[in-house]
Motif scaffolding. Structure first.
Motif, PDB file in Angstrom:
ATOM      1  N   TRP A  73       0.858  -1.198   0.000  1.00 44.75           N
ATOM      2  CA  TRP A  73       0.000   0.000   0.000  1.00 44.75           C
ATOM      3  C   TRP A  73       0.884   1.234   0.000  1.00 44.75           C
ATOM      4  O   TRP A  73       1.654   1.471   0.913  1.00 44.75           O
ATOM      5  CB  TRP A  73      -0.907   0.023   1.218  1.00 44.75           C
ATOM      6  N   TYR A  74       0.760   2.002  -1.062  1.00 39.10           N
ATOM      7  CA  TYR A  74       1.519   3.240  -1.177  1.00 39.10           C
ATOM      8  C   TYR A  74       0.589   4.414  -0.918  1.00 39.10           C
ATOM      9  O   TYR A  74      -0.405   4.597  -1.616  1.00 39.10           O
ATOM     10  CB  TYR A  74       2.139   3.340  -2.582  1.00 39.10           C
ATOM     11  N   ASP A  75       0.925   5.185   0.076  1.00 37.28           N
ATOM     12  CA  ASP A  75       0.117   6.360   0.432  1.00 37.28           C
ATOM     13  C   ASP A  75       0.602   7.528  -0.425  1.00 37.28           C
ATOM     14  O   ASP A  75       1.712   8.037  -0.248  1.00 37.28           O
ATOM     15  CB  ASP A  75       0.283   6.671   1.913  1.00 37.28           C
ATOM     16  N   ILE A  76      -0.256   7.942  -1.356  1.00 38.04           N
ATOM     17  CA  ILE A  76       0.163   8.979  -2.289  1.00 38.04           C
ATOM     18  C   ILE A  76       0.271  10.340  -1.622  1.00 38.04           C
ATOM     19  O   ILE A  76       1.007  11.214  -2.078  1.00 38.04           O
ATOM     20  CB  ILE A  76      -0.778   9.057  -3.517  1.00 38.04           C
ATOM     21  N   PHE A  77      -0.458  10.533  -0.515  1.00 36.39           N
ATOM     22  CA  PHE A  77      -0.365  11.815   0.176  1.00 36.39           C
ATOM     23  C   PHE A  77       0.935  11.898   0.987  1.00 36.39           C
ATOM     24  O   PHE A  77       1.557  12.948   1.054  1.00 36.39           O
ATOM     25  CB  PHE A  77      -1.585  12.035   1.084  1.00 36.39           C
ATOM     26  N   LYS A  78       1.298  10.805   1.624  1.00 38.11           N
ATOM     27  CA  LYS A  78       2.548  10.788   2.396  1.00 38.11           C
ATOM     28  C   LYS A  78       3.754  10.518   1.498  1.00 38.11           C
ATOM     29  O   LYS A  78       4.878  10.691   1.914  1.00 38.11           O
ATOM     30  CB  LYS A  78       2.498   9.708   3.484  1.00 38.11           C
ATOM     31  N   ARG A  79       3.425  10.056   0.298  1.00 37.89           N
ATOM     32  CA  ARG A  79       4.455   9.689  -0.685  1.00 37.89           C
ATOM     33  C   ARG A  79       5.420   8.641  -0.127  1.00 37.89           C
ATOM     34  O   ARG A  79       6.637   8.734  -0.267  1.00 37.89           O
ATOM     35  CB  ARG A  79       5.220  10.921  -1.154  1.00 37.89           C
ATOM     36  N   GLU A  80       4.821   7.639   0.480  1.00 32.01           N
ATOM     37  CA  GLU A  80       5.617   6.526   1.003  1.00 32.01           C
ATOM     38  C   GLU A  80       4.756   5.281   1.114  1.00 32.01           C
ATOM     39  O   GLU A  80       3.536   5.340   1.116  1.00 32.01           O
ATOM     40  CB  GLU A  80       6.222   6.868   2.370  1.00 32.01           C
ATOM     41  N   CYS A  81       5.442   4.168   1.216  1.00 29.91           N
ATOM     42  CA  CYS A  81       4.770   2.879   1.367  1.00 29.91           C
ATOM     43  C   CYS A  81       4.396   2.744   2.833  1.00 29.91           C
ATOM     44  O   CYS A  81       5.237   2.898   3.714  1.00 29.91           O
ATOM     45  CB  CYS A  81       5.693   1.756   0.922  1.00 29.91           C
ATOM     46  N   THR A  82       3.160   2.435   3.081  1.00 30.85           N
ATOM     47  CA  THR A  82       2.714   2.310   4.472  1.00 30.85           C
ATOM     48  C   THR A  82       2.434   0.864   4.858  1.00 30.85           C
ATOM     49  O   THR A  82       2.231   0.567   6.032  1.00 30.85           O
ATOM     50  CB  THR A  82       1.450   3.157   4.707  1.00 30.85           C
ATOM     51  N   SER A  83       2.454  -0.024   3.913  1.00 29.64           N
ATOM     52  CA  SER A  83       2.217  -1.436   4.213  1.00 29.64           C
ATOM     53  C   SER A  83       3.158  -2.278   3.337  1.00 29.64           C
ATOM     54  O   SER A  83       3.324  -2.009   2.155  1.00 29.64           O
ATOM     55  CB  SER A  83       0.758  -1.785   3.926  1.00 29.64           C
ATOM     56  N   HIS A  84       3.739  -3.282   3.967  1.00 34.27           N
ATOM     57  CA  HIS A  84       4.704  -4.140   3.270  1.00 34.27           C
ATOM     58  C   HIS A  84       4.327  -5.607   3.428  1.00 34.27           C
ATOM     59  O   HIS A  84       3.631  -5.958   4.381  1.00 34.27           O
ATOM     60  CB  HIS A  84       6.123  -3.944   3.826  1.00 34.27           C
ATOM     61  N   ALA A  85       4.849  -6.410   2.513  1.00 38.24           N
ATOM     62  CA  ALA A  85       4.675  -7.864   2.611  1.00 38.24           C
ATOM     63  C   ALA A  85       5.969  -8.522   2.152  1.00 38.24           C
ATOM     64  O   ALA A  85       6.710  -7.981   1.322  1.00 38.24           O
ATOM     65  CB  ALA A  85       3.511  -8.330   1.741  1.00 38.24           C
ATOM     66  N   THR A  86       6.232  -9.682   2.710  1.00 35.99           N
ATOM     67  CA  THR A  86       7.404 -10.462   2.295  1.00 35.99           C
ATOM     68  C   THR A  86       6.921 -11.560   1.371  1.00 35.99           C
ATOM     69  O   THR A  86       6.011 -12.323   1.718  1.00 35.99           O
ATOM     70  CB  THR A  86       8.105 -11.060   3.525  1.00 35.99           C
ATOM     71  N   VAL A  87       7.545 -11.619   0.188  1.00 38.32           N
ATOM     72  CA  VAL A  87       7.142 -12.603  -0.819  1.00 38.32           C
ATOM     73  C   VAL A  87       8.389 -13.304  -1.355  1.00 38.32           C
ATOM     74  O   VAL A  87       9.508 -12.838  -1.157  1.00 38.32           O
ATOM     75  CB  VAL A  87       6.371 -11.937  -1.989  1.00 38.32           C
TER      76      VAL A  87
END
Length: 172
Positions: A73-87
């Motif tokens: 999940w990339y937050d376009i307002f904060k201009r950063e990724c706010t959620s990550h996953a390991t794949v």
């Protein structure tokens, strides 16, 4: 006088044969030492192959569980990724498995080479043992030809002593 000359000749013959036997044994020992060096070199080759096998075994058995962290999940307002996953890192795993396969194939060849070296060393060891047993450890004077010469000399000396004793008895 004639017996003394024969004794001297036989003594010279004994000395010459003993020296020849010592020289022959020395040459045989040199060949044995050279063969031992070759056997030891084979052991060095086996040790080197064992090191290769150890390295390839580690490569072939290593784990290919590479992962990577991705943004979910990339937050376009904060201009950063706010959620990550390991794949799973599929390209890295594919490359890893490719390398494992190559190492496994090389491992089979290295183990076959080591087996051949061990077989060669075993044959060389047995041959060397047989050659070493073949070299007489007896002193040269027990060699059959030298022993014959010694017995001949002893019989001449006995004949001379008997003749001298007989002459002494007649001189009385």
């Amino acid at each position: 006088n004639d017996l003394r000359g024969k004794i001297g000749n036989v003594n010279a013959q004994i000395a010459a044969r003993e020296n020849a036997i010592r020289a022959q044994r020395s040459a045989q020992q040199t060949r044995i030492n050279e063969a031992e060096a070759k056997v030891n070199a084979l052991q060095g080759d086996i040790n080197a192959e064992n090191r290769v096998i150890g390295r390839l075994s580690s490569e072939a058995n290593r784990s290919c569980n590479q992962t990577k962290r991705i943004c979910t999940w990339y937050d376009i307002f904060k201009r950063e990724c706010t959620s990550h996953a390991t794949v799973a890192d599929v390209p890295a795993r594919a490359s890893c498995n490719w390398n494992r396969g190559q190492a496994a194939a090389q491992l089979v060849g290295a183990e076959a080479a080591r087996t051949a070296l061990i077989a060669s060393k075993n044959v060389a060891d047995r041959t060397l043992e047989a050659v070493e047993r073949g070299i007489s450890q007896l002193p040269p004077d027990l060699d059959p030809q030298v022993a014959y010469d010694i017995s001949q000399r002893d019989s001449y000396e006995l004949g001379l002593a008997t003749a001298q004793q007989t002459l002494r008895e007649f001189a009385k």
